[in-house]
Design a protein around this motif. Structure first.
Motif, PDB file in Angstrom:
ATOM      1  N   ARG A 251      14.574  21.365  42.725  1.00 21.40           N
ATOM      2  CA  ARG A 251      15.264  20.855  43.717  1.00 21.40           C
ATOM      3  C   ARG A 251      16.589  20.466  43.224  1.00 21.40           C
ATOM      4  N   VAL A 252      18.144  20.224  44.228  1.00 20.91           N
ATOM      5  CA  VAL A 252      18.789  20.125  43.823  1.00 20.91           C
ATOM      6  C   VAL A 252      19.221  19.282  44.844  1.00 20.91           C
ATOM      7  N   LEU A 253      19.909  17.613  44.237  1.00 20.00           N
ATOM      8  CA  LEU A 253      20.251  16.634  45.198  1.00 20.00           C
ATOM      9  C   LEU A 253      21.620  16.371  44.999  1.00 20.00           C
ATOM     10  N   PRO A 254      22.393  15.410  45.943  1.00 17.14           N
ATOM     11  CA  PRO A 254      23.613  15.283  45.217  1.00 17.14           C
ATOM     12  C   PRO A 254      23.022  13.645  45.610  1.00 17.14           C
ATOM     13  N   HIS A 255      23.820  12.704  43.914  1.00 19.16           N
ATOM     14  CA  HIS A 255      23.263  11.883  44.061  1.00 19.16           C
ATOM     15  C   HIS A 255      24.091  10.794  45.201  1.00 19.16           C
ATOM     16  N   SER A 256      25.155  11.096  45.255  1.00 19.29           N
ATOM     17  CA  SER A 256      25.778  10.379  45.938  1.00 19.29           C
ATOM     18  C   SER A 256      27.186  10.969  47.053  1.00 19.29           C
TER      19      SER A 256
ATOM     20  N   TRP B  91      27.422  17.222  36.657  1.00 20.63           N
ATOM     21  CA  TRP B  91      26.666  16.552  35.649  1.00 20.63           C
ATOM     22  C   TRP B  91      25.162  16.526  36.206  1.00 20.63           C
ATOM     23  N   TYR B  92      24.555  16.380  35.775  1.00 17.44           N
ATOM     24  CA  TYR B  92      23.100  16.324  36.677  1.00 17.44           C
ATOM     25  C   TYR B  92      22.108  15.237  35.941  1.00 17.44           C
ATOM     26  N   ALA B  93      21.153  14.933  36.253  1.00 18.68           N
ATOM     27  CA  ALA B  93      19.744  14.571  35.732  1.00 18.68           C
ATOM     28  C   ALA B  93      18.552  15.741  36.496  1.00 18.68           C
ATOM     29  N   ILE B  94      18.100  15.495  34.989  1.00 14.70           N
ATOM     30  CA  ILE B  94      16.860  16.042  35.333  1.00 14.70           C
ATOM     31  C   ILE B  94      15.558  15.348  36.169  1.00 14.70           C
ATOM     32  N   ALA B  95      14.747  15.300  36.704  1.00 14.78           N
ATOM     33  CA  ALA B  95      13.592  14.487  37.204  1.00 14.78           C
ATOM     34  C   ALA B  95      12.205  15.563  36.997  1.00 14.78           C
ATOM     35  N   ASP B  96      11.583  15.518  35.761  1.00 11.46           N
ATOM     36  CA  ASP B  96       9.968  16.708  35.498  1.00 11.46           C
ATOM     37  C   ASP B  96       9.167  16.388  37.161  1.00 11.46           C
ATOM     38  N   ARG B  97       8.232  17.236  37.503  1.00  8.65           N
ATOM     39  CA  ARG B  97       7.361  16.855  38.468  1.00  8.65           C
ATOM     40  C   ARG B  97       5.931  16.938  37.875  1.00  8.65           C
TER      41      ARG B  97
ATOM     42  N   GLY C 176      17.328   5.072  40.216  1.00 11.55           N
ATOM     43  CA  GLY C 176      16.211   4.051  41.337  1.00 11.55           C
ATOM     44  C   GLY C 176      15.653   3.587  39.828  1.00 11.55           C
ATOM     45  N   SER C 177      14.538   3.467  39.185  1.00 12.25           N
ATOM     46  CA  SER C 177      13.759   2.275  38.376  1.00 12.25           C
ATOM     47  C   SER C 177      13.461   3.414  37.216  1.00 12.25           C
ATOM     48  N   VAL C 178      13.717   4.549  37.124  1.00 12.21           N
ATOM     49  CA  VAL C 178      13.729   5.751  36.694  1.00 12.21           C
ATOM     50  C   VAL C 178      14.646   6.316  35.666  1.00 12.21           C
ATOM     51  N   GLU C 179      14.435   6.702  34.499  1.00  7.06           N
ATOM     52  CA  GLU C 179      15.546   6.947  33.327  1.00  7.06           C
ATOM     53  C   GLU C 179      15.358   8.214  32.871  1.00  7.06           C
TER      54      GLU C 179
END
Length: 98
Positions: A17-22, A91-97, A73-76
């Protein structure tokens, strides 16, 4: 297993999923759509297929030093960059499922 019939859209087998952070990120995405749709489409395919790919480090790479991670949030999370055009970067951050 999904049952498909003629005319159905085939989903990606392993979608990210690609979600804009702002709001600023969402506006930047819209601007890239307006200016470089084909390049943005290639970026979408690359990012949703292999967000950690290092096959083309000039185009896609993890950021270094203090920019190499971002707190959401609270996750690096790992922070990466994808060069869409010579002047357009994602620029993107990867949040593994799990």
């Amino acid at each position: 297993m999904t049952r498909l019939k003629r005319g159905d859209e085939i989903p990606r087998p392993k979608p990210w999923r690609v979600l804009p952070h702002s709001t600023e990120a969402a506006r930047g995405w819209a601007e890239l759509e307006r200016q470089a749709l084909d390049a943005l489409d290639r970026a979408w395919v690359d990012l949703t297929a292999e967000p950690r790919s290092v096959r083309n480090p000039a185009r896609q790479h993890r950021l270094k030093a203090m920019l190499g991670s971002v707190k959401v949030g609270s996750v690096e999370l790992e922070q990466w960059q994808y060069e869409v055009t010579s002047s357009g970067r994602l620029w993107y951050a990867i949040a593994d499922r799990e």
